[in-house]
Design a protein around this motif. Structure first.
Motif, PDB file in Angstrom:
ATOM      1  N   LYS A 133       0.811  -1.346  -0.128  1.00 55.60           N
ATOM      2  CA  LYS A 133      -0.021   0.081   0.031  1.00 55.60           C
ATOM      3  C   LYS A 133       0.871   1.249   0.165  1.00 55.60           C
ATOM      4  CE  LYS A 133      -3.319   2.452   2.862  1.00 55.60           C
ATOM      5  NZ  LYS A 133      -3.954   2.269   4.077  1.00 55.60           N
ATOM      6  N   MET A 134       1.874   1.140   0.846  1.00 55.82           N
ATOM      7  CA  MET A 134       2.892   2.445   0.837  1.00 55.82           C
ATOM      8  C   MET A 134       3.455   2.604  -0.379  1.00 55.82           C
ATOM      9  SD  MET A 134       2.118   3.823   3.848  1.00 55.82           S
ATOM     10  CE  MET A 134       3.412   4.870   4.045  1.00 55.82           C
ATOM     11  N   ASP A 135       4.040   1.459  -0.870  1.00 52.54           N
ATOM     12  CA  ASP A 135       4.659   1.579  -2.231  1.00 52.54           C
ATOM     13  C   ASP A 135       3.630   2.180  -3.369  1.00 52.54           C
ATOM     14  OD1 ASP A 135       7.078   0.618  -1.441  1.00 52.54           O
ATOM     15  OD2 ASP A 135       6.736  -1.409  -2.085  1.00 52.54           O
ATOM     16  N   LEU A 136       2.529   1.724  -3.341  1.00 60.24           N
ATOM     17  CA  LEU A 136       1.562   2.348  -4.285  1.00 60.24           C
ATOM     18  C   LEU A 136       1.214   3.753  -4.118  1.00 60.24           C
ATOM     19  CD1 LEU A 136      -1.050  -0.696  -4.582  1.00 60.24           C
ATOM     20  CD2 LEU A 136       0.278   0.156  -6.143  1.00 60.24           C
ATOM     21  N   ILE A 137       1.020   4.115  -2.856  1.00 59.95           N
ATOM     22  CA  ILE A 137       0.916   5.621  -2.608  1.00 59.95           C
ATOM     23  C   ILE A 137       2.098   6.270  -3.211  1.00 59.95           C
ATOM     24  CG2 ILE A 137       0.865   7.107  -0.591  1.00 59.95           C
ATOM     25  CD1 ILE A 137      -0.829   5.085   0.849  1.00 59.95           C
ATOM     26  N   MET A 138       3.344   6.026  -2.916  1.00 62.12           N
ATOM     27  CA  MET A 138       4.506   6.473  -3.275  1.00 62.12           C
ATOM     28  C   MET A 138       4.630   6.677  -4.839  1.00 62.12           C
ATOM     29  SD  MET A 138       6.002   7.684  -0.700  1.00 62.12           S
ATOM     30  CE  MET A 138       7.664   7.965  -1.416  1.00 62.12           C
ATOM     31  N   MET A 139       4.290   5.612  -5.446  1.00 62.58           N
ATOM     32  CA  MET A 139       4.093   5.531  -6.961  1.00 62.58           C
ATOM     33  C   MET A 139       3.267   6.572  -7.313  1.00 62.58           C
ATOM     34  SD  MET A 139       4.494   1.448  -7.581  1.00 62.58           S
ATOM     35  CE  MET A 139       4.007   1.551  -9.070  1.00 62.58           C
ATOM     36  N   LEU A 140       2.057   6.639  -6.788  1.00 61.56           N
ATOM     37  CA  LEU A 140       0.883   7.535  -7.240  1.00 61.56           C
ATOM     38  C   LEU A 140       1.402   8.965  -6.983  1.00 61.56           C
ATOM     39  CD1 LEU A 140      -2.437   5.774  -5.931  1.00 61.56           C
ATOM     40  CD2 LEU A 140      -1.784   6.364  -8.490  1.00 61.56           C
ATOM     41  N   LYS A 141       1.938   9.382  -5.989  1.00 60.69           N
ATOM     42  CA  LYS A 141       2.372  10.563  -5.613  1.00 60.69           C
ATOM     43  C   LYS A 141       3.521  10.940  -6.726  1.00 60.69           C
ATOM     44  CE  LYS A 141       1.802  10.756  -0.687  1.00 60.69           C
ATOM     45  NZ  LYS A 141       2.384  11.011   0.745  1.00 60.69           N
ATOM     46  N   LEU A 142       4.595   9.879  -6.975  1.00 64.41           N
ATOM     47  CA  LEU A 142       5.587  10.265  -7.918  1.00 64.41           C
ATOM     48  C   LEU A 142       4.871  10.575  -9.274  1.00 64.41           C
ATOM     49  CD1 LEU A 142       8.196   7.837  -7.082  1.00 64.41           C
ATOM     50  CD2 LEU A 142       8.383  10.351  -6.760  1.00 64.41           C
ATOM     51  N   LYS A 143       3.917   9.682  -9.719  1.00 60.12           N
ATOM     52  CA  LYS A 143       3.190  10.104 -10.944  1.00 60.12           C
ATOM     53  C   LYS A 143       2.550  11.505 -10.922  1.00 60.12           C
ATOM     54  CE  LYS A 143       1.326   6.969 -14.178  1.00 60.12           C
ATOM     55  NZ  LYS A 143       0.814   5.685 -14.427  1.00 60.12           N
ATOM     56  N   LEU A 144       1.807  11.789  -9.883  1.00 61.70           N
ATOM     57  CA  LEU A 144       1.126  13.077  -9.906  1.00 61.70           C
ATOM     58  C   LEU A 144       2.304  14.261  -9.917  1.00 61.70           C
ATOM     59  CD1 LEU A 144      -1.462  12.381  -6.906  1.00 61.70           C
ATOM     60  CD2 LEU A 144      -1.888  12.918  -9.569  1.00 61.70           C
ATOM     61  N   LEU A 145       3.485  14.374  -9.219  1.00 59.81           N
ATOM     62  CA  LEU A 145       4.540  15.106  -9.403  1.00 59.81           C
ATOM     63  C   LEU A 145       4.985  15.105 -10.788  1.00 59.81           C
ATOM     64  CD1 LEU A 145       6.341  14.615  -6.021  1.00 59.81           C
ATOM     65  CD2 LEU A 145       5.034  16.309  -6.722  1.00 59.81           C
ATOM     66  N   LYS A 146       5.132  14.035 -11.590  1.00 60.06           N
ATOM     67  CA  LYS A 146       5.727  14.309 -13.022  1.00 60.06           C
ATOM     68  C   LYS A 146       4.616  14.959 -13.830  1.00 60.06           C
ATOM     69  CE  LYS A 146       8.691  10.314 -13.208  1.00 60.06           C
ATOM     70  NZ  LYS A 146       8.917   8.974 -13.767  1.00 60.06           N
ATOM     71  N   HIS A 147       3.310  14.618 -13.531  1.00 57.23           N
ATOM     72  CA  HIS A 147       2.356  15.128 -14.615  1.00 57.23           C
ATOM     73  C   HIS A 147       1.601  16.321 -13.967  1.00 57.23           C
ATOM     74  CE1 HIS A 147       2.676  11.650 -17.119  1.00 57.23           C
ATOM     75  NE2 HIS A 147       2.556  10.823 -16.136  1.00 57.23           N
TER      76      HIS A 147
END
Length: 118
Positions: free
Chosen positions: A103-117
């Motif tokens: 779950k934590m990994d998924l949240i981090m991935m989503l945050k990174l994706k949001l930051l990129k886009h």
């Protein structure tokens, strides 16, 4: 009345044979367990599997060289179930920990994706 009818039915309504069957039953030795036939609520025609299982258990008990210790059997089953439950709880804790990490990994991935886009 029902018992008399059953005896008569079993001997094809022959009164003399029914009387002989009754005498035979009365002279039969006292059972070791008076509850053998006392299965209240079980109709062998509707609940045949349950009735047959009870009958098989009684046969095993009857011929068991070590006897059948109901309390010991229940305690052994209870101990086994408790052990299985403790093992299951441990596995569930491990799984919960793993899911938390995922779950934590998924949240981090989503945050990174949001930051990129973003």
């Amino acid at each position: 009345m029902a018992f008399a009818a059953l005896l008569l039915y079993l001997v094809n309504w022959d009164v003399q044979l029914a009387i002989l069957k009754l005498i035979e039953i009365v002279q039969y030795p006292t059972p070791t367990d008076i509850n053998y036939g006392n299965i209240i609520g079980f109709n062998p025609f509707c609940d045949f599997e349950v009735w047959a299982t009870i009958a098989k258990v009684r046969e095993v008990i009857k011929y068991s060289k070590n006897g059948f210790y109901y309390t010991i059997q229940i305690e052994a089953i209870e101990a086994r179930l408790k052990q299985e439950y403790e093992e299951w709880k441990l596995e569930m804790r491990k799984l919960a920990k793993l899911l938390s990490i995922v779950k934590m990994d998924l949240i981090m991935m989503l945050k990174l994706k949001l930051l990129k886009h973003g």
